[in-house]
Structure formats: C-alpha cells, structure tokens
Scaffold this active site. Structure first.
Site, PDB file in Angstrom:
ATOM      1  CE  LYS A 119      37.617  49.022  39.821  1.00 42.73           C
ATOM      2  NZ  LYS A 119      36.318  49.765  39.942  1.00 42.73           N
ATOM      3  CG  HIS A 138      32.817  42.051  41.005  1.00 39.90           C
ATOM      4  ND1 HIS A 138      31.761  41.542  40.362  1.00 39.90           N
ATOM      5  CD2 HIS A 138      33.447  42.956  40.375  1.00 39.90           C
ATOM      6  CE1 HIS A 138      31.890  42.193  39.080  1.00 39.90           C
ATOM      7  NE2 HIS A 138      32.837  43.004  39.171  1.00 39.90           N
ATOM      8  CE1 TYR A 186      28.656  41.445  33.614  1.00 42.30           C
ATOM      9  CE2 TYR A 186      29.324  41.162  35.972  1.00 42.30           C
ATOM     10  CZ  TYR A 186      29.474  41.755  34.782  1.00 42.30           C
ATOM     11  OH  TYR A 186      30.585  42.876  34.541  1.00 42.30           O
ATOM     12  NE  ARG A 240      38.259  45.907  37.811  1.00 42.92           N
ATOM     13  CZ  ARG A 240      38.285  45.219  38.759  1.00 42.92           C
ATOM     14  NH1 ARG A 240      39.580  44.277  38.947  1.00 42.92           N
ATOM     15  NH2 ARG A 240      37.264  44.830  39.651  1.00 42.92           N
ATOM     16  NE  ARG A 281      35.811  43.473  35.201  1.00 41.83           N
ATOM     17  CZ  ARG A 281      36.233  43.009  36.221  1.00 41.83           C
ATOM     18  NH1 ARG A 281      37.086  42.129  35.754  1.00 41.83           N
ATOM     19  NH2 ARG A 281      35.997  43.066  37.286  1.00 41.83           N
ATOM     20  CG  HIS A 309      34.681  47.362  31.736  1.00 44.60           C
ATOM     21  ND1 HIS A 309      35.877  47.217  32.502  1.00 44.60           N
ATOM     22  CD2 HIS A 309      33.608  47.177  32.644  1.00 44.60           C
ATOM     23  CE1 HIS A 309      35.833  46.970  33.607  1.00 44.60           C
ATOM     24  NE2 HIS A 309      34.410  47.311  34.067  1.00 44.60           N
TER      25      HIS A 309
END
Length: 326
Positions: free
Chosen positions: A178, A273, A282, A154, A250, A247
């Site tokens: 995150k 994630h 994806y 990110r 990414r 992004h």
C-alpha cells in the site's frame, strides 16, 4: 449514481501524490459516489456548496442506509466513507475551490476491534497438503499458498509479482504494498521449493503471455478474484471453513510469528504496515489464544473447575479416615 463535482480531481490527487492502489481508489470512488447521491437528494449541486450542517447530515443519512445486500453499513464502512468525504473537502480548500473546510466537524465512529480470523499451524498444513500435485495448476496453487503464508503477502501483492521479484538464492520476495511502499520479505525453504517447482515444471505449460509469476489458464496475469477462488477451493477440499481467504493466511502468518516470539516491530516491517498500531492486533490475538489454552489446561482456570475441586477437597476432609486417599 455519479461522482460529485471535483471528486475525480481528488481521486487523481490520491493516485499521483499518495500512490494509492487501484483497489483503494475504487473504494474511495464508491464512497464519494454515495456522498454524491446524498448531495443530489438535498439539491446541493456541488461539495463546494455544502455547509457544515449538510456535511454532518450526510453522516446521519449514511447510518440510515442499507447496502445492496439489505444490511446496514458496518461502522468500519461508515468510518472509511467519512474519511473520504473529509479528504475531499480538504482537497477543495487546497485547490482554492472554496475558502472554508466545512467537514472539520465530521467525526468517525470508533473502530470495531475485531480479532482477525486465523488458522492453526495444523490447519495451514492441511491446506497446503490439499494443493499438492504434479499438474501445472497444482504446482501454481501450492506455490501461491506457500508464498501467502510464508511471506504474509496481500493477494494484490501476490498477483502483482513477476518472476524476477522472487530471489530463490537469497530466499526472499520483493513486493509493492500500500502507498507504493516496496519491501523485501524472507521466505522459507518450503515456499522457495514450491515456487522453484512451479517455475521450472509448471509455468511454461500454462503459456504465460507476460513476465508475471502467476498466470491463469489463458496465460494472463491471475486476478484477485481468481486468487480468492483458488484459496477457497483448497480450503474446502481440506475440510476448513469456506470463509478462509488469502487474508486469513496473512493473519495466520503474523499470529504465528508473534506466538513464536517475534518482535512486533519486525512483524510490522514484514507485513508492510505504516503504523505499529495496526500490527498490535496480533498481540491481542496471541493473548486470546493463551487465555483459551490456559482455560483448557489449568485445573483451577474457571469458577466451575474451582468449585468442583473445592467440593472434592471438602468431601475428602469430612470422610471417615479409612475412606480417605493415602
């Protein structure tokens, strides 16, 4: 517009207990400020005084509002805002500020399933080629683009990197994602070489004022906005859409891994994630590309193609024998 009472306490909780990033906290602040605006319009002084009807009325009100650009709020924005409001009311109960959670009936709209924008491998190569050069800023930009694509970072993770976070011997990068989750992601030889060239031959010329890996022209840590501008500038230079963002790289990183046969759980870990459900998009992107390739390549992929071939077959079988192909 101001935050409603007790909202700051909830934001402090999210920062301290949940480890939310500054970017996420800013989004929560905007969402709760919208809630505060609604409560003021309804003459409700505090979320603790909002009953179930008032809380569910906020969802109806929000769907009727427009953004600063004059467009309706997207379903994803509404869903995120309602999640923030539900969390605030749970926090009020947890802190003993009210006895009843009046937001339990607040439902979020179904998420919009939108396939992420990606670049083809040749487009990525064009983007990287557009950033090549021996000037310090060019070396920095190429190292940034290579890392974004090679590690699927990110933009917030990229700009937070310090020099020591990249191991050029093991060819890996350590980043904080995150929820303050740390992960170590391998990088390719091209990315490692670009970072090495930037650190050895470009970074010192931009007089960095701290340990950060990527600095701006004044030597300070590069900002998110600065990173976006760099990617967009080189995308335009490469003849790519101006919608290309960090992004996008990414998404391209993950899509190309899946298309290359990488296990979805591995891609999940590389992207950082929390749930594999987020990564599943994806696989849909890969299937969509396979479908497009099939439709272009297979002679009977579409009804029109099949009809044309059927007509040709009929013409051959009904033609005089001497006119038929051998």
């Amino acid at each position: 517009m101001a935050l409603p009472p007790h909202a700051q306490s909830y934001l402090d909780y999210l920062a301290a207990e949940k480890g939310l990033s500054d970017h996420s906290l800013q989004a929560y602040r905007r969402d709760l400020t919208l809630y505060g605006t609604y409560l003021d319009l309804e003459d409700i002084g505090s979320p603790t005084a909002a009953d179930t009807r008032a809380v569910t009325g906020f969802a109806v009100w929000l769907r009727s509002q427009q953004t600063s650009r004059g467009t309706p709020y997207a379903k994803s924005s509404i869903a995120r805002t309602l999640v923030a409001v539900r969390g605030l009311h749970r926090h009020l109960v947890r802190e003993g500020l009210t006895d009843v959670d009046t937001a339990t009936e607040l439902t979020t709209p179904p998420p919009q399933r939108k396939l992420p924008d990606t670049l083809s491998q040749s487009q990525v190569e064009s983007l990287l080629a557009a950033a090549e050069g021996e000037e310090p800023a060019q070396r920095r930009d190429l190292a940034m683009l290579e890392l974004l694509y090679s590690a699927g970072l990110r933009i917030s993770e990229l700009i937070d990197l310090d020099v020591d976070d990249v191991d050029l011997i093991e060819m890996s990068v350590r980043c904080i994602g995150k929820g303050s989750r740390e992960r170590i992601v391998p990088i390719g030889r091209m990315a490692a070489a670009a970072v090495d060239a930037w650190v050895l031959h470009g970074r010192a010329a931009m007089t960095p004022t701290g340990p950060w890996l990527f600095c701006n022209s004044r030597g300070g840590r590069l900002s998110r906005q600065g990173g976006h501008k760099i990617v967009k500038r080189h995308a335009v230079s490469a003849g790519l859409p101006d919608s290309v963002s960090p992004h996008t790289l990414r998404h391209s990183f993950a899509t190309h891994l899946v298309e290359g046969g990488a296990d979805i759980r591995v891609v999940q870990e590389l992207l950082g994630h929390a749930s594999v459900n987020t990564t599943q998009v994806y696989t849909h992107t890969s299937q969509a590309r396979l479908r497009a390739l099939y439709d272009r390549a297979h002679p009977r992929a579409t009804i029109a193609d099949a009809d044309a071939m059927g007509a040709e077959a009929k013409r051959v079988t009904t033609a005089p024998r001497e006119d038929r192909p051998a």
